[in-house]
Write an enzyme that holds these catalytic residues in place. Structure first.
Site, PDB file in Angstrom:
ATOM      1  N   GLU A 235       0.848  -1.200   0.000  1.00 37.54           N
ATOM      2  CA  GLU A 235       0.000   0.000   0.000  1.00 37.54           C
ATOM      3  C   GLU A 235       0.878   1.243   0.000  1.00 37.54           C
ATOM      4  O   GLU A 235       1.777   1.374   0.851  1.00 37.54           O
ATOM      5  CB  GLU A 235      -0.878   0.035   1.251  1.00 37.54           C
ATOM      6  CG  GLU A 235      -1.984  -0.984   1.290  1.00 37.54           C
ATOM      7  CD  GLU A 235      -2.946  -0.731   2.444  1.00 37.54           C
ATOM      8  OE1 GLU A 235      -4.118  -1.091   2.294  1.00 37.54           O
ATOM      9  OE2 GLU A 235      -2.535  -0.182   3.481  1.00 37.54           O
ATOM     10  N   CYS A 236       0.634   2.144  -0.903  1.00 40.77           N
ATOM     11  CA  CYS A 236       1.305   3.447  -0.947  1.00 40.77           C
ATOM     12  C   CYS A 236       2.820   3.269  -0.892  1.00 40.77           C
ATOM     13  O   CYS A 236       3.432   2.865  -1.875  1.00 40.77           O
ATOM     14  CB  CYS A 236       0.785   4.338   0.181  1.00 40.77           C
ATOM     15  SG  CYS A 236       1.061   6.096  -0.101  1.00 40.77           S
TER      16      CYS A 236
END
Length: 434
Positions: A325-326
């Protein structure tokens, strides 16, 4: 079990300062204080935990249904004497659409039955503060304002002018905080420095507590708390992606919502942490590897030289699923360009390359539909989440998309993220699944 919600008419009005100061001050009085944060800000909840000594959870009426919100509130309030909720942005600010699912602080206050304590930054105004507070008190009859804390007052005269005007509209003043440049928390490029990275955090929280206790009537504020509407529901936000889940955790990878870990553990999953910055690979006996968001751009050189981590991650991904994520997504790509423009090789498990030299703020909710079966759910599964970063995609490469997504305003869903084999990643953080 009683509580209240700290809100303000706008962002930057002093909510976090007041909330943390109250949490620590009331804890110092011997109260067991629970805490929750409205909205997707995962940094504030870590500060709550440091101030109260208890886990704090993000409650988000846009991404979570009522059962999940109520259940997490009950968990935060368990064995506590008082629950303090911290709002986000302005009191009524939220996503478009149905009010009950707009993510605003006002909506959360109504769902939990909590009165609102309004923090008013009165710098540059006096009696006008009463008009602002009166507007907040009457905009929605179902939102109950308990009273006001004045912030950044200039002196006794200033306080008298604002307080007397507030009395005319029937709003008590619980306290008045003077301007004090020393009572601030440090900031970084994504907002506040994380709790774990804040030097002398305990001393700073104690200073906040002393400041707030000196200028706020804690007894009156405690008396204004009202019973919490919660539920013992233990609904999961996201089903565990494996029986044993390897989670990267250090200064480069730290943005994982506490309620996800809580739900996975309650469902019987085992969580094992490892540190890429310490050149640790994901444990080989795990079923799934999760790389959360964080600040890999600040540690890109060190990550690029972490051979055991990178080789171990590649070996893991050859047999088992990995999701980023990210910041985790950035680490899974080919290259990460740091703020100085230096290109650092990453894991190369996805074809994307990202840049922190070319920055653009991306912020907002995401409604994402999975395009293929995977560890996070079957094809067509909807994930609700949030995106907040300054990094940009330098080259996307030829990997197919992880999901199709739109923001809270709706519209046509577009490809986001990347997937290759067992590896997936995207810039948005999952809050819950529908």
């Amino acid at each position: 079990m009683k509580g209240f919600l700290i809100a303000a008419p706008r962002s930057g009005g002093g909510k976090t300062t007041v909330a943390l100061g109250l949490m620590r001050a009331l804890r110092q009085r011997g109260l067991r204080v629970g805490a929750v944060k409205n909205g997707p800000d995962y940094i504030d909840s870590a500060f709550h935990g440091a101030a109260t000594g208890r886990p704090s959870f993000n409650l988000d009426s846009w991404a979570m249904d009522d059962a999940l919100v109520a259940g997490l509130a009950a968990t935060a309030a368990e064995d506590a004497d008082l629950l303090i909720a911290e709002g986000a942005m302005g009191l009524f600010d939220g996503a478009p659409g149905e009010q009950a699912r707009n993510g605003s602080s006002a909506t959360l206050a109504k769902k939990l039955g909590l009165p609102v304590v309004l923090v008013l930054d009165v710098s540059g105004q006096a009696q006008t503060a009463a008009a602002v507070a009166h507007g907040c008190a009457t905009f929605d009859a179902d939102v109950k304002l308990a009273g006001v804390i004045l912030n950044k007052v200039g002196g006794e005269r200033h306080v008298r002018l604002a307080a007397s005007a507030l009395e005319t509209v029937g709003l008590p003043v619980f306290g008045a905080l003077p301007r004090d440049a020393k009572i601030v928390l440090p900031e970084r490029h994504l907002g506040l420095v994380q709790a774990a990275d804040t030097s002398d955090l305990e001393a700073k929280l104690d200073a906040l507590a002393g400041f707030v206790a000196t200028h706020v009537d804690l007894d009156a504020l405690h008396a204004a708390a009202r019973p919490l509407c919660s539920s013992p529901s233990r609904k999961n936000a996201l089903e565990p992606p494996g029986q044993k889940i390897a989670v990267a955790r250090d200064a480069a990878f730290s943005f994982l919502y506490p309620h996800l870990l809580l739900g996975w553990r309650r469902a019987g999953a085992e969580i094992c942490f490892f540190s890429p910055l310490q050149d640790e690979p994901p444990p080989g006996d795990a079923d799934f590897c999760w790389l959360p968001g964080g600040y890999p751009e600040l540690h890109a050189r060190r990550l690029a030289n972490a051979r055991k981590f990178l080789d171990g991650l590649r070996a893991f991904a050859s047999k088992k699923p990995v999701h980023g994520e990210c910041g985790g997504y950035m680490a899974l790509g080919e290259f990460l360009v740091d703020a100085e423009g230096v290109r650092h090789p990453m894991a190369g498990l996805l074809s994307v390359s990202t840049s922190f030299a070319k920055r653009k703020l991306t912020l907002g909710y995401r409604n994402a539909t999975l395009v293929t079966d995977g560890a996070l759910g079957p094809r067509g599964k909807i994930l609700l989440g949030h995106e907040f970063h300054h990094a940009t995609i330098e080259t996307l490469g030829d990997d197919p998309a992880f999901a199709l997504a739109c923001d809270a305003h709706g519209g046509e869903k577009k490809p986001v993220g990347s997937r290759r084999g067992r590896v997936t990643g995207s810039f948005f953080h999952v809050i819950s699944a529908e």
